[in-house]
Design an enzyme around this catalytic site. Structure first.
Site, PDB file in Angstrom:
ATOM      1  N   CYS A 276      39.674  34.106  37.519  1.00 46.48           N
ATOM      2  CA  CYS A 276      38.444  34.295  38.296  1.00 46.48           C
ATOM      3  C   CYS A 276      38.713  34.360  39.790  1.00 46.48           C
ATOM      4  O   CYS A 276      38.471  35.353  40.448  1.00 46.48           O
ATOM      5  CB  CYS A 276      37.495  33.138  38.024  1.00 46.48           C
ATOM      6  SG  CYS A 276      37.360  32.771  36.331  1.00 46.48           S
TER       7      CYS A 276
HETATM    8  N1  SAJ Z   1      43.561  26.016  43.846  1.00 45.32           N
HETATM    9  C1  SAJ Z   1      44.254  25.693  45.005  1.00 45.32           C
HETATM   10  N2  SAJ Z   1      43.686  24.810  45.897  1.00 45.32           N
HETATM   11  C2  SAJ Z   1      42.452  24.247  45.649  1.00 45.32           C
HETATM   12  C3  SAJ Z   1      41.763  24.596  44.464  1.00 45.32           C
HETATM   13  C4  SAJ Z   1      42.330  25.484  43.567  1.00 45.32           C
HETATM   14  O1  SAJ Z   1      45.358  26.181  45.250  1.00 45.32           O
HETATM   15  O2  SAJ Z   1      41.990  23.435  46.466  1.00 45.32           O
HETATM   16  C5  SAJ Z   1      44.152  26.970  42.899  1.00 45.32           C
HETATM   17  C6  SAJ Z   1      44.318  26.380  41.519  1.00 45.32           C
HETATM   18  O3  SAJ Z   1      45.564  25.725  41.408  1.00 45.32           O
HETATM   19  C7  SAJ Z   1      44.245  27.613  40.628  1.00 45.32           C
HETATM   20  C8  SAJ Z   1      43.273  28.518  41.365  1.00 45.32           C
HETATM   21  O4  SAJ Z   1      43.248  28.054  42.722  1.00 45.32           O
HETATM   22  O5  SAJ Z   1      45.500  28.239  40.550  1.00 45.32           O
HETATM   23  C9  SAJ Z   1      41.847  28.516  40.777  1.00 45.32           C
HETATM   24  O6  SAJ Z   1      41.481  27.193  40.655  1.00 45.32           O
HETATM   25  P1  SAJ Z   1      39.958  26.713  40.319  1.00 45.32           P
HETATM   26  O7  SAJ Z   1      39.945  25.236  40.562  1.00 45.32           O
HETATM   27  O8  SAJ Z   1      38.974  27.514  41.040  1.00 45.32           O
HETATM   28  O9  SAJ Z   1      39.816  26.893  38.759  1.00 45.32           O
HETATM   29  P2  SAJ Z   1      39.412  28.076  37.761  1.00 45.32           P
HETATM   30  O10 SAJ Z   1      39.736  29.401  38.310  1.00 45.32           O
HETATM   31  O11 SAJ Z   1      39.953  27.689  36.433  1.00 45.32           O
HETATM   32  O12 SAJ Z   1      37.856  27.928  37.542  1.00 45.32           O
HETATM   33  C10 SAJ Z   1      36.972  28.362  38.481  1.00 45.32           C
HETATM   34  C11 SAJ Z   1      35.905  27.270  38.430  1.00 45.32           C
HETATM   35  N3  SAJ Z   1      36.450  26.121  39.151  1.00 45.32           N
HETATM   36  C12 SAJ Z   1      35.835  25.286  39.979  1.00 45.32           C
HETATM   37  O13 SAJ Z   1      34.735  25.519  40.413  1.00 45.32           O
HETATM   38  C13 SAJ Z   1      36.541  24.005  40.305  1.00 45.32           C
HETATM   39  C14 SAJ Z   1      34.695  27.885  38.890  1.00 45.32           C
HETATM   40  O14 SAJ Z   1      34.930  28.360  40.201  1.00 45.32           O
HETATM   41  C15 SAJ Z   1      34.254  28.961  37.917  1.00 45.32           C
HETATM   42  O15 SAJ Z   1      33.398  28.376  36.966  1.00 45.32           O
HETATM   43  C16 SAJ Z   1      35.399  29.580  37.182  1.00 45.32           C
HETATM   44  O16 SAJ Z   1      36.482  29.637  38.084  1.00 45.32           O
HETATM   45  C17 SAJ Z   1      34.976  30.959  36.709  1.00 45.32           C
HETATM   46  O17 SAJ Z   1      35.061  31.184  35.499  1.00 45.32           O
HETATM   47  O18 SAJ Z   1      34.519  31.752  37.541  1.00 45.32           O
END
Ligand code: SAJ
Length: 440
Positions: A276
């Site tokens: 995403c």
């Molecule tokens: N990441 C970082 N630093 C951060 C947060 C995340 O480097 O501070 C990285 C993570 O390691 C990962 C990527 O970004 O590689 C995405 O992480 P994410 O926490 O956004 O997780 P996703 O992509 O599995 O899920 C996200 C959902 N997460 C959160 O809101 C915490 C949400 O945004 C959506 O429900 C989902 O994508 C979607 O399906 O759209």
């Protein structure tokens, strides 16, 4: 009775027949919740293996409780098929298929298009279709509506309803699941919005917000994920400067988040993975160009995030040179964690796999350990196996250990105590001080 009244009644008396197209990390939990809520549910997937596993009550999605799936399948509340003719008996069809990017970072909307075409061939009068896949604003009305009308000969708003309601699944999130995450719904017309919202209200234990159109719902979802992408890009950019200034960025973020309002903590990392966050913002920048509008902030954060894997390798190269007078070429490196985020097995767009590629380009000799991924298929189609376990004897063999995913099933204190050097790109070693440890 009007189309709306008929559907509202079926939602209320649970006689509504529900379909979910796409039985992945979004579709299967959604189908399970609808079946548990008492609606006879049919899941559709093009992968026979998924169809068979569901029909045998065998779960394959971490966020679904095995027993719940088994029970609703046994009770005949949920079944799966790859035959779209079954759509003809359904009142409410949700579509939750992938919306990836192609090689040129352009939206690949083919899964939405194909599943909409498959549904349109059998769509019955008096039904409603709701797209859940994250996509550019306009998809529902500009792409799906004409396909559904032409394929079925029915009129949207009169013979069937159409709406958009973005999924918000956060894989591995222990607190927020499909059942208790608030939902946004935007229909083509108020009646469609009301009907779609009524089903989510009947199925979910969460607020359902109605918005004025599918476009509003499509754009709000992209805003949610672009907000994350840009803020991760920002903190990654800070991390690069902080390192150059000898400042611990992790301490900086932890300090900033003491502010109880107006700040949300994001942490740097080896890049941004998942299905995403790295992709969704580029559905918007692609659509914006149709309006002669460019979005440099989104492009810039994408560039920064995409640079992080090679930045991790550069830092590793400097560590080996500075502490061991060794070149990266020929050095033995252990990668700890290859999933795109902690405590899940998902490898999609995982930055750790890009880090591995970048290390290999420099001639490093790599192995990895990931308790959630005993093996993976690399970009050459070769199967690569995780080392069996990490213990003091094993760790001593490596010139450098790089933590790329902070799985919580690892004893990082033991890792630091028994490795020549550890480069932690995820703050997994928070609270551990050692001369052979460096943070991103
Ligand atoms: N990441 C970082 N630093 C951060 C947060 C995340 O480097 O501070 C990285 C993570 O390691 C990962 C990527 O970004 O590689 C995405 O992480 P994410 O926490 O956004 O997780 P996703 O992509 O599995 O899920 C996200 C959902 N997460 C959160 O809101 C915490 C949400 O945004 C959506 O429900 C989902 O994508 C979607 O399906 O759209």
């Amino acid at each position: 009775m009007s189309l709306k009244e008929v559907l509202l009644k079926k939602i209320e008396d649970k006689s509504l027949k529900v379909g979910v197209v796409g039985l992945g990390y979004v579709g299967l939990p959604l189908a399970v919740e609808k079946a548990i809520a008492g609606y006879e549910t049919v899941g559709f997937d093009v992968q026979e293996e998924k169809v068979n596993m569901v029909n045998e009550g065998r779960n394959y999605i971490g966020d679904v409780v095995d027993e719940k799936l088994k029970d609703i399948v046994k009770r005949g509340k949920l079944r799966a098929t790859s035959n779209f003719e079954d759509v003809a008996s359904l009142d409410f069809i949700a579509i939750a298929v992938p919306t990836p990017l192609d090689l040129y970072q352009q939206p690949d909307i083919s899964y939405v298009k194909k599943s909409t075409e498959d549904v349109s061939k059998h769509l019955k009068k008096g039904s409603i279709v709701v797209l859940e896949s994250t996509t550019y604003p306009g998809t529902t009305e500009e792409l799906m509506k004409p396909i559904l009308e032409e394929g079925s000969g029915l009129k949207c708003g009169e013979d069937f309803f159409l709406a958009f309601s973005p999924e918000r699944v956060d894989p591995g999130n222990k607190k927020y699941k499909t059942k208790n995450t608030p939902k946004v719904v935007g229909g083509v017309g108020e009646d469609a919005t009301d009907v779609a919202a009524a089903l989510y209200e009947a199925v979910l234990d969460a607020d359902v917000m109605k918005v004025s159109s599918p476009k509003v719902a499509e754009m709000e979802k992209i805003l949610e994920n672009t907000y994350r992408n840009v803020n991760i890009g920002l903190v990654n950019e800070f991390a690069i400067l902080a390192d150059a200034m000898g400042i611990n960025i992790w301490e900086v973020v932890d300090a900033a988040k003491t502010k109880p309002y107006g700040f949300q903590a994001f942490y740097p990392g080896p890049g941004v993975g998942g299905h995403c966050i790295p992709l969704d913002p580029f559905y918007l920048t692609w659509k914006a160009r149709e309006y002669d509008i460019h979005m440099p902030l989104i492009e810039a954060s994408g560039t920064i995030n995409d640079k992080m894997p090679s930045y991790v390798v550069d830092r590793s190269l400097r560590i080996l040179s500075k502490h061991f007078k060794k070149a990266l070429n020929g050095s033995k490196v252990l990668i700890l964690g290859i999933a795109y985020k902690a405590d899940i097995d998902d490898l999609r767009d995982s930055p750790a796999l890009v880090v591995i590629d970048e290390f290999e380009k420099e001639g490093a000799v790599l192995e990895y350990y990931d308790g959630f991924n005993p093996s993976y298929i690399d970009k050459n189609g070769e199967k690569v196996y995780s080392i069996k376990e990490i213990n003091p004897e094993v760790l001593k063999q490596y010139d450098l250990v790089v933590i790329t995913t902070a799985h919580t099933n690892v004893d990082y204190k033991m890792v630091v105590e028994n490795s020549k050097f550890v480069f932690d790109t995820r703050y997994a070693t928070k609270g551990i001080k050692a001369d052979n440890l460096e943070l991103l």
